[in-house]
Scaffold this motif. Structure first.
Motif, PDB file in Angstrom:
ATOM      1  N   ARG A 195       0.686  -2.180  -0.588  1.00 59.96           N
ATOM      2  CA  ARG A 195       0.790  -0.811  -0.036  1.00 59.96           C
ATOM      3  C   ARG A 195      -0.447   0.006  -0.416  1.00 59.96           C
ATOM      4  NH1 ARG A 195       2.742   4.320  -1.181  1.00 59.96           N
ATOM      5  NH2 ARG A 195       3.785   5.322   0.588  1.00 59.96           N
ATOM      6  N   SER A 196      -0.915  -0.172  -1.648  1.00 63.57           N
ATOM      7  CA  SER A 196      -2.125   0.530  -2.084  1.00 63.57           C
ATOM      8  C   SER A 196      -3.377  -0.131  -1.520  1.00 63.57           C
ATOM      9  CB  SER A 196      -2.194   0.551  -3.619  1.00 63.57           C
ATOM     10  OG  SER A 196      -1.113   1.277  -4.160  1.00 63.57           O
ATOM     11  N   LEU A 197      -3.432  -1.460  -1.591  1.00 67.08           N
ATOM     12  CA  LEU A 197      -4.630  -2.186  -1.176  1.00 67.08           C
ATOM     13  C   LEU A 197      -4.886  -2.099   0.319  1.00 67.08           C
ATOM     14  CD1 LEU A 197      -4.069  -5.363  -3.382  1.00 67.08           C
ATOM     15  CD2 LEU A 197      -5.873  -3.647  -3.682  1.00 67.08           C
ATOM     16  N   ALA A 198      -3.862  -1.783   1.092  1.00 68.26           N
ATOM     17  CA  ALA A 198      -4.047  -1.635   2.530  1.00 68.26           C
ATOM     18  C   ALA A 198      -4.736  -0.325   2.877  1.00 68.26           C
ATOM     19  CB  ALA A 198      -2.700  -1.711   3.244  1.00 68.26           C
ATOM     20  N   ARG A 199      -4.688   0.641   1.958  1.00 68.86           N
ATOM     21  CA  ARG A 199      -5.221   1.977   2.239  1.00 68.86           C
ATOM     22  C   ARG A 199      -6.646   2.170   1.755  1.00 68.86           C
ATOM     23  NH1 ARG A 199       0.140   2.322   2.277  1.00 68.86           N
ATOM     24  NH2 ARG A 199       1.171   4.060   3.349  1.00 68.86           N
ATOM     25  N   ALA A 200      -6.984   1.498   0.629  1.00 71.24           N
ATOM     26  CA  ALA A 200      -8.311   1.713   0.042  1.00 71.24           C
ATOM     27  C   ALA A 200      -8.582   0.620  -0.984  1.00 71.24           C
ATOM     28  CB  ALA A 200      -8.390   3.090  -0.632  1.00 71.24           C
ATOM     29  N   PRO A 201      -9.842   0.393  -1.338  1.00 67.47           N
ATOM     30  CA  PRO A 201     -10.157  -0.575  -2.392  1.00 67.47           C
ATOM     31  C   PRO A 201      -9.790  -0.022  -3.767  1.00 67.47           C
ATOM     32  CG  PRO A 201     -12.170   0.450  -1.580  1.00 67.47           C
ATOM     33  CD  PRO A 201     -11.056   0.940  -0.710  1.00 67.47           C
ATOM     34  N   TYR A 202      -9.291  -0.901  -4.648  1.00 69.76           N
ATOM     35  CA  TYR A 202      -8.896  -0.514  -5.993  1.00 69.76           C
ATOM     36  C   TYR A 202      -9.412  -1.528  -6.991  1.00 69.76           C
ATOM     37  CZ  TYR A 202      -5.446   3.010  -4.498  1.00 69.76           C
ATOM     38  OH  TYR A 202      -4.825   4.126  -3.977  1.00 69.76           O
ATOM     39  N   THR A 203      -9.652  -1.069  -8.222  1.00 73.05           N
ATOM     40  CA  THR A 203      -9.932  -1.987  -9.323  1.00 73.05           C
ATOM     41  C   THR A 203      -8.608  -2.394  -9.957  1.00 73.05           C
ATOM     42  OG1 THR A 203     -10.081  -0.252 -10.996  1.00 73.05           O
ATOM     43  CG2 THR A 203     -12.101  -0.799  -9.786  1.00 73.05           C
ATOM     44  N   THR A 204      -8.676  -3.408 -10.801  1.00 71.69           N
ATOM     45  CA  THR A 204      -7.465  -3.873 -11.497  1.00 71.69           C
ATOM     46  C   THR A 204      -6.878  -2.772 -12.358  1.00 71.69           C
ATOM     47  OG1 THR A 204      -8.310  -6.136 -11.513  1.00 71.69           O
ATOM     48  CG2 THR A 204      -6.579  -5.613 -13.099  1.00 71.69           C
ATOM     49  N   SER A 205      -7.731  -2.046 -13.076  1.00 70.89           N
ATOM     50  CA  SER A 205      -7.236  -0.968 -13.957  1.00 70.89           C
ATOM     51  C   SER A 205      -6.585   0.145 -13.153  1.00 70.89           C
ATOM     52  CB  SER A 205      -8.388  -0.409 -14.788  1.00 70.89           C
ATOM     53  OG  SER A 205      -8.927  -1.408 -15.616  1.00 70.89           O
ATOM     54  N   GLU A 206      -7.181   0.491 -12.015  1.00 73.43           N
ATOM     55  CA  GLU A 206      -6.591   1.550 -11.180  1.00 73.43           C
ATOM     56  C   GLU A 206      -5.212   1.135 -10.671  1.00 73.43           C
ATOM     57  OE1 GLU A 206     -10.608   3.623  -9.269  1.00 73.43           O
ATOM     58  OE2 GLU A 206      -9.747   1.822  -8.338  1.00 73.43           O
ATOM     59  N   LEU A 207      -5.071  -0.129 -10.256  1.00 77.34           N
ATOM     60  CA  LEU A 207      -3.769  -0.605  -9.766  1.00 77.34           C
ATOM     61  C   LEU A 207      -2.747  -0.616 -10.896  1.00 77.34           C
ATOM     62  CD1 LEU A 207      -5.002  -3.542  -7.512  1.00 77.34           C
ATOM     63  CD2 LEU A 207      -3.843  -1.476  -6.713  1.00 77.34           C
ATOM     64  N   ALA A 208      -3.177  -0.972 -12.113  1.00 81.66           N
ATOM     65  CA  ALA A 208      -2.255  -0.971 -13.245  1.00 81.66           C
ATOM     66  C   ALA A 208      -1.738   0.431 -13.510  1.00 81.66           C
ATOM     67  CB  ALA A 208      -2.959  -1.528 -14.489  1.00 81.66           C
ATOM     68  N   THR A 209      -2.617   1.420 -13.402  1.00 86.17           N
ATOM     69  CA  THR A 209      -2.205   2.810 -13.620  1.00 86.17           C
ATOM     70  C   THR A 209      -1.252   3.280 -12.522  1.00 86.17           C
ATOM     71  OG1 THR A 209      -4.320   3.300 -14.689  1.00 86.17           O
ATOM     72  CG2 THR A 209      -3.050   5.170 -13.850  1.00 86.17           C
ATOM     73  N   VAL A 210      -1.573   2.953 -11.266  1.00 90.59           N
ATOM     74  CA  VAL A 210      -0.743   3.383 -10.139  1.00 90.59           C
ATOM     75  C   VAL A 210       0.663   2.797 -10.229  1.00 90.59           C
ATOM     76  CG1 VAL A 210      -0.425   3.166  -7.644  1.00 90.59           C
ATOM     77  CG2 VAL A 210      -2.663   3.766  -8.564  1.00 90.59           C
TER      78      VAL A 210
END
Length: 371
Positions: A304-319
């Motif tokens: 759901r997040s990765l479809a909207r924008a690029p993320y780092t591993t740390s950013e995804l962990a926080t989200v």
């Protein structure tokens, strides 16, 4: 599915059109137009032009081409001591069908009733064995009164049904197929010649890739593997049946890739003529890996997040409120399934969902199950 070709001389591998096999695929396209959206104009026009009486007669035996493809349409592969290759005209192929003995004809026509048993060797014939007959009729009855009625006719009056079927196919030829075959036969002859030349000049692996990306051969040239959602084996070197392997092109077939693998019959690969407008078949293994990767609830949230924008591993962990190692494990599964784009930006790796790959899962699934 696998085809044993160990020791098979290359000259025993042939590419040749079959008008009777193509008539089967044309009848299938008429009965299942949803499988063949690219043929919509042909199926609509042909169905609209059918004589109502002929249309009703086609319904009597449509299970032989609607949900499965009866081997009676490749009778050339089931004649012991025969050439094992298609004939040039529909009339000649119908003559070959007439030479198929009653037991083989009945077993192939009733393939829909006991598919697994048929592919494993058949067992006793329902023409002579009471228990086999009862089993066939029980299975046919479970599939509807029409199947039961036809199966009874076939078992009680095999000769009459064979005459009925030949006349039906001849009437289809007169009504629509003869004109269609005149149009598509040159394309199939050219395709067969081209692949024969590839086989001669570049070898079997190159010829198989020309047929379909779903076909491959091992380094020892002993086994051809066909990537299908079906298990089965065949041998092209059975001394009793006769050695040989035939590849038959089809204009109407895509997305189906058929393999005749009944014991006692020579193997046949019925493949769609390649069209630049058609997608190349995807790997069944890759499709399964992608579906499994997306089925996990946490990976669905990641997507759901990765479809909207690029993320780092740390950013995804926080989200998502999970640890970076957990995110990395889920990203690794998505990457192995070919569903992620990853690019480095300085010290960081950014991940984004490959929307094109995800969008192809639906069509790839449909093509895979129909193949």
């Amino acid at each position: 599915m696998t085809i044993d070709i160990a020791g098979l001389p290359e000259e025993h591998i042939a590419f040749a059109p079959s008008p009777l096999a193509e008539l089967c695929m044309a009848l299938h396209a008429l009965s299942q137009p949803a499988h063949h959206p690219g043929l919509a104009s042909w199926t609509a026009a042909t169905a609209a032009g059918l004589d109502p009486c002929l249309a009703d007669r086609l319904l009597e035996g449509d299970f032989m081409w609607r949900s499965s493809f009866s081997d009676v349409f490749m009778a050339f592969a089931g004649i012991p001591g025969g050439t094992g290759r298609p004939s040039a005209t529909l009339a000649e192929e119908l003559d070959v069908l007439d030479k198929l003995d009653d037991e083989r004809f009945v077993m192939a026509a009733l393939e829909h009733c006991w598919l697994a048993l048929y592919n494993e060797g058949g067992g006793p014939s329902p023409l002579t064995d009471a228990r086999a007959r009862a089993r066939v009729l029980e299975t046919a009855a479970a599939r509807g009164p029409g199947r039961l009625e036809f199966s009874l006719r076939l078992l009680d009056d095999t000769a009459g049904v064979r005459v009925w079927m030949r006349r039906l196919l001849e009437d289809c030829d007169e009504a629509f197929f003869a004109e269609t075959w005149r149009r598509i036969e040159p394309e199939q002859i050219a395709d067969a010649r081209h692949k024969t030349e590839v086989l001669r000049r570049r070898g079997l692996p190159a010829a198989l890739q020309e047929v379909s990306a779903a076909l491959s051969v091992d380094e020892a040239r002993t086994t051809i593997t066909v990537d299908k959602m079906l298990n089965g084996t065949a041998t092209a070197t059975d001394p009793e049946t006769g050695s040989g392997l035939v590849f038959v092109p089809t204009h109407f077939g895509w997305p189906h890739l058929l393999v005749l693998h009944a014991p006692g019959w020579r193997p046949v690969v019925h493949y769609p003529v390649r069209n630049p407008g058609l997608p190349s078949p995807g790997s069944v293994e890759l499709l399964q890996r992608r579906m499994e990767a997306l089925a996990h609830p946490m990976r669905m949230l990641l997507c759901r997040s990765l479809a909207r924008a690029p993320y780092t591993t740390s950013e995804l962990a926080t989200v998502l409120g999970i640890t970076p190692p957990e995110v990395s494990r889920h990203l690794s599964a998505l990457k192995k399934a070919g569903l992620l784009h990853t690019r480095r930006q300085g010290r960081y790796a950014q991940h984004q969902l490959d929307l094109g790959a995800v969008a192809r899962i639906g069509p790839d699934f449909i093509e895979g199950v129909l193949r």
